[in-house]
Design an enzyme around this catalytic site. Sequence first.
Site, PDB file in Angstrom:
ATOM      1  N   LEU A   1     -36.358 -23.381  43.478  1.00  0.00           N
ATOM      2  CA  LEU A   1     -35.853 -22.306  44.483  1.00  0.00           C
ATOM      3  C   LEU A   1     -34.639 -21.488  45.271  1.00  0.00           C
ATOM      4  CD1 LEU A   1     -37.475 -24.646  47.662  1.00  0.00           C
ATOM      5  CD2 LEU A   1     -38.664 -22.271  46.482  1.00  0.00           C
TER       6      LEU A   1
ATOM      7  N   GLU B   1     -21.052 -18.270  39.954  1.00  0.00           N
ATOM      8  CA  GLU B   1     -21.645 -18.582  38.390  1.00  0.00           C
ATOM      9  C   GLU B   1     -23.155 -18.904  38.637  1.00  0.00           C
ATOM     10  OE1 GLU B   1     -17.056 -20.667  37.693  1.00  0.00           O
ATOM     11  OE2 GLU B   1     -18.981 -20.395  39.636  1.00  0.00           O
TER      12      GLU B   1
ATOM     13  N   HIS C   1     -11.760 -28.739  32.779  1.00  0.00           N
ATOM     14  CA  HIS C   1     -11.869 -27.311  32.127  1.00  0.00           C
ATOM     15  C   HIS C   1     -12.478 -27.106  31.140  1.00  0.00           C
ATOM     16  CE1 HIS C   1     -10.496 -25.805  36.319  1.00  0.00           C
ATOM     17  NE2 HIS C   1      -9.953 -24.721  35.434  1.00  0.00           N
TER      18      HIS C   1
END
Length: 732
Positions: A132, A445, A507
């Site tokens: 979805l 993103e 990161h």
Amino acid sequence: MTKTTFSDPNLLPQGWSDLDSRAVDTVRVLAADAVQKTGNGHPGTAISLAPLAYLLFQKVMRHDPSDTHWVGRDRFVLSAGHSCLTLYIQLYLGGFGLELEDLEALRTWGSKTPGHPEYGHTDGVEVTTGPLGQGIGNAVGMAMAARRERGLLDPDAAPGTSPFDHQIYSICSDGDIQEGVSSEASSLAGTQKLGNLTLIYDNNRISIEDDTSIALSEDTAARYAAYGWHVQTVDWTNDGTAYTENVKALLDAIRAAREVTDQPSFIDLRTVIAWPSPGKQNSGSAHGSALGAEEVAGLKGVLGFDPEKNFEVAPEVIAHTRELQERGKQARAEWQQGFDAWASANPEAYAFYERLTKRELTPGWEEALPSWPADEKGVATRAASGDVLTALAPKLPELWGGSADLAGSNNTTPKGEPSFLPTERQSKMFQGNPYGRVLHFGIREHGMGAIMNGIAVHGGTRVYGGTFLTFSDYMRPSVRLAALMRLPVTYVWTHDSIGLGEDGPTHQPIEHLTALRAIPGLDVIRPADANETAVAWKTLLNKTDRPAALILSRQNLPTFPRDTDGYGAAESVAKGAYVLKDSDGDPDVLLIGTGSEVQLAVKAQEALAAEGVKARVVSMPSFEWFFEQDEAYRESVLPKGVRARVSVEAGIALSWRGILGDAGRAVSLEHFGASASAGTLFKEFGFTPESVVAAAKESIAAAAEGGNPVHPSTSGPSNTGDHVDEPGVTIS
């Protein structure tokens, strides 16, 4: 709540006939029958949205059932992919290639009607939907691609007059608007002022867990207005007092949306799921389960169908709906006249169009690729990638893309190129226009991934998008769908290891290379220097049937000599792995590295040679490309007889097990990183030439032990194996 049928002519648009009404009711019973026959599925939405789907396919959209790839067609995205029958039944009625037996075969092996629409599997399905929210992002990408295409081919035409002007329509559900990816994409659509996009929200307040009030309380229409969308509401529930399927009001809203050219349009359509099913309407069970034989019979009774007949379609109904075939051909013929006039007046643009539709690149474009001389100080592969994009921009106008707010870090902005922006959205740093080529996805993103898929399925252009490798996790559902659809999208994922340094473990990607290699159909490429990066771009752009992930370094990497001093040519990157620097005679051990760690293998080779150990250095930027090569080539690079092997990669070693075999050793990282300089981290975590030398000696000893050796695989990597508990420690 009382119900009203199509008997009130004031609720129907001009030209709506009794056959149209009967066709809509036929849609409802077909949806109920199809799910009942297979025993599972999602009937409720297809039943209640029958008037909307029929209106779009029969009365609104410009398309031709005989040519589902016609460039001038409007696009339709069923973001609510669970309600696949909403689409399949219209493809049947309109004559797109589905027949009644295909509806009867819903969700069964080998059918054209799988449980969610699949791109490339069923004619008329524009994109694979199901997860979805993805479809909303795909629709946004299509709208952006349509604008870019127009800018490349016909930028000066008056609005609405270009053969490349078309609309994108999408239906979404309560589930779609709850998923975060839809918020990301919708926000960007408002910023981009995508006037060619209309999103219709089936606001029925039902999901699998029944009433959405337990989890959803926002005013969704107000949210879309805040995004900058043009918002309309069509309330068939009349605020809960009576249910009237006001098809005229819905058509008026769709037409009004089309007239708004400086905003995407959002239509809040308030419905009751499964209406007019007598016992299951407005229920969670109607969302994701078969209605049951008794309820299906009751629905047929309400609609005037014979409860004893299944998949009943009156001959006059199918004859009426398949008139769309002739209308579609006429629409395409009219469009063709305008297209031919454009092509005649713009021969160069037409030649470009022909190239785009075939996904062919400009002849000789590879000559623009930069190269770098040998340099111990070197250059970061992210910087080399940026130089490649700048060099290719004039040669490949169809290549466009950007970053999730990390353009300066990802090096995704070709120098001197305009941004893809409404003129008033320009900033001091980024100048542009609505037809520019540099995309600004913002810190979104997942939305970026879904939008890129939409751009790719729209056709014509080649898109790339960048972020840090660790944040590829945010994109994974979209990446998986790109691989499933075999779309030629490119991910530019930089800051590829602990080498990014001080930003620390949040990161620093550790498990990401292995996790991405586990996605079938995704090419993962981690080049070792600048020249490998250029060849990687060259190779992936020549492939049109799969996505590719470029994994690039933040830190400078030495640029290796080429075709001299024993070093191999970078062109061999296209084969996935190659002998970068061979041993003097048959090797005792193979040192196999990727990316920034290849330099460690080179230095280890020198140290081993000083001790009389012959080591071959193999650069292996892409497992996928290597295992596509024939067995003879694979054997020439990684001979099975050489069981002593060392992999060197700053990440977990899981994906290396099949390559290493029983005697191999891995210099890897099996835990999260830390905040410190890159040099400190590589030293502290054991990524040094000394560690590679020690692993090589251990592997040689293991290979010499005899017994029943297990030779390493040459058919492909394994995703099972032992883990390492300490940095720099090898595995057996």
